[in-house]
Design a protein around this motif. Sequence first.
Motif, short mmCIF file in Angstrom:
data_model
loop_
_atom_site.label_atom_id
_atom_site.label_comp_id
_atom_site.label_asym_id
_atom_site.label_seq_id
_atom_site.Cartn_x
_atom_site.Cartn_y
_atom_site.Cartn_z
N VAL A 191 46.24 18.36 16.88
CA VAL A 191 45.08 18.98 17.06
C VAL A 191 44.63 19.24 15.78
N GLU A 192 43.41 18.75 15.26
CA GLU A 192 42.81 19.06 13.92
C GLU A 192 41.54 19.55 13.81
N VAL A 193 41.20 20.52 12.91
CA VAL A 193 40.18 21.06 12.76
C VAL A 193 39.75 20.56 11.26
N THR A 194 38.46 20.00 10.97
CA THR A 194 38.09 19.75 9.78
C THR A 194 37.39 20.83 9.00
N LYS A 195 37.03 20.81 7.81
CA LYS A 195 36.49 21.71 7.04
C LYS A 195 34.99 22.09 7.64
N ASP A 196 34.29 21.14 7.99
CA ASP A 196 32.69 21.29 8.70
C ASP A 196 33.01 22.21 9.94
N GLU A 197 34.12 21.47 10.72
CA GLU A 197 34.43 22.23 11.78
C GLU A 197 34.80 23.70 11.77
N ALA A 198 35.56 24.04 10.73
CA ALA A 198 36.06 25.27 10.36
C ALA A 198 35.16 26.37 10.53
N LEU A 199 33.71 26.09 10.35
CA LEU A 199 32.58 27.11 10.07
C LEU A 199 32.41 27.54 11.53
N PHE A 200 32.77 26.88 12.65
CA PHE A 200 32.44 27.18 13.98
C PHE A 200 33.73 28.60 14.39
N PHE A 201 34.60 28.36 13.67
CA PHE A 201 35.50 29.46 14.04
C PHE A 201 35.43 31.06 13.48
N LYS A 202 34.30 31.17 12.49
CA LYS A 202 33.94 32.33 12.13
C LYS A 202 33.17 32.93 13.18
N VAL A 203 33.68 34.35 13.22
CA VAL A 203 33.04 35.32 14.43
C VAL A 203 32.27 36.04 13.52
N ASP A 204 31.09 36.12 14.25
CA ASP A 204 29.79 36.88 14.07
C ASP A 204 30.17 38.34 14.11
N SER A 205 29.79 39.31 13.25
CA SER A 205 30.04 40.81 13.48
C SER A 205 29.37 41.08 14.90
N ALA A 206 30.06 41.92 15.86
CA ALA A 206 29.42 42.30 16.97
C ALA A 206 28.41 43.16 16.77
N GLU A 207 27.75 43.22 17.63
CA GLU A 207 26.52 44.13 17.51
C GLU A 207 27.06 45.78 17.80
N GLU A 208 26.61 46.55 16.82
CA GLU A 208 27.17 47.80 16.89
C GLU A 208 26.50 48.51 17.82
N THR A 209 27.12 49.62 18.58
CA THR A 209 26.36 50.39 19.54
C THR A 209 26.35 51.70 19.29
N ILE A 210 25.03 52.26 19.08
CA ILE A 210 24.71 53.56 18.80
C ILE A 210 25.52 54.41 19.78
N ILE A 211 26.27 55.51 19.16
CA ILE A 211 26.97 56.35 20.28
C ILE A 211 26.21 57.86 19.97
N SER A 212 25.66 58.11 18.73
CA SER A 212 25.14 59.39 18.40
C SER A 212 24.10 59.18 17.56
N GLU A 213 23.03 60.11 17.77
CA GLU A 213 21.94 59.88 16.99
C GLU A 213 21.14 61.30 16.79
N SER A 214 20.92 61.66 15.69
CA SER A 214 20.38 63.23 15.41
C SER A 214 19.36 63.23 14.09
N ILE A 215 18.48 64.09 14.03
CA ILE A 215 17.71 64.33 12.73
C ILE A 215 18.02 66.03 12.37
N THR A 216 18.40 66.13 11.39
CA THR A 216 18.60 67.68 11.05
C THR A 216 18.15 67.84 9.32
N GLU A 217 17.64 69.04 9.25
CA GLU A 217 17.21 69.49 7.98
C GLU A 217 18.25 69.84 7.13
N ARG A 218 18.24 69.17 5.87
CA ARG A 218 19.18 69.09 5.03
C ARG A 218 18.77 69.27 3.40
N ALA A 219 19.23 70.39 2.62
CA ALA A 219 19.05 70.19 1.23
C ALA A 219 20.09 69.04 0.39
#
Length: 306
Positions: A191-219
């Motif tokens: 079972v062989e994977v060539t250099k060109d095919e090796a690109l297909f095995f790269k995994v894109d970073s999964a979309e990050e899920t927002i779990i908390s979001e806030s705006i605060t006054e800060r110096a």
Amino acid sequence: MENDDMKFRIVYDGPALDTHEMDVRDLAPALLSLSDALEEAGKTIYGKDKRISVKVNASFKAGSFGVDLIAQSTSISSQIIGAFSGTNASAACNIISLVGFGYLASKQSYKGLIQLIKWLGPKKIKRIEPTFDGNAEIFIDDESEVFDNQVLELYKNKKIRRSLENVISKPLEKDGIDSFAVTIDNGHTFVEVTKDEALFFKVDSAEETIISESITERALHPLDISFRDGHKWNFSDGASPFQAEVSDEKFLKAIDEQSVAFAKGDLLLVDLKITQYLADKGIKTSYEVVNVKKIINPQRQIDFPF
């Protein structure tokens, strides 16, 4: 305790390996990731009581760069659930086949995870439909192929995909390493994977899920100011330094037009947006200055006692 062994061999090929040598800094992470991929595949297919481990055999054979390996499966359960029909196939052999490193004699045309990734290439899955025999038909553009449902489970497992990326994509990024191959029958088939095919095995970073979001006054105390694209500045809030994007266009324009200026030691009173994401490696926090309210010079501003 039950033991099943499966011997197989991985081979990297290319002009950089003419001397049959490979940098251990490239090989060691690949072998560790290979072990991780098979172990995680075993857990996905059989459950957490089944462990698939990989051991390096004593012999390193000449010809490109090959490593003989033994995949061992151990179980705390006396019952092995066969991934294929029949009970004679070992768990390790099943996993090797499902990952796509080779085929069982009874399943010569069997397609595993590697075959699925190669067939998909850069295309995206359009839809998946169940088949009458309990498998899944995968559609891309005007094509479709049938794969075992367990192969789809492996495809969706981020840890397995990341591990295969380290086994295949990263070594083949090196100049002079052109292919990755696996054999389970002493080189009769590969079972062989060539250099060109090796690109297909790269995994894109999964979309990050927002779990908390806030705006605060800060110096904030600016530590390092950047006017490059993105306007990432380094700040300190008195506790620890951090990087934040400055998105207040009115403030940035005022700096560009030199209608506002601040000196070393000045503070900015801002509205700071703090966002927490669920990322690959846990919680990730980002900071954004959405509004600059005031420039404070501590040397000039002294409270009068009354």
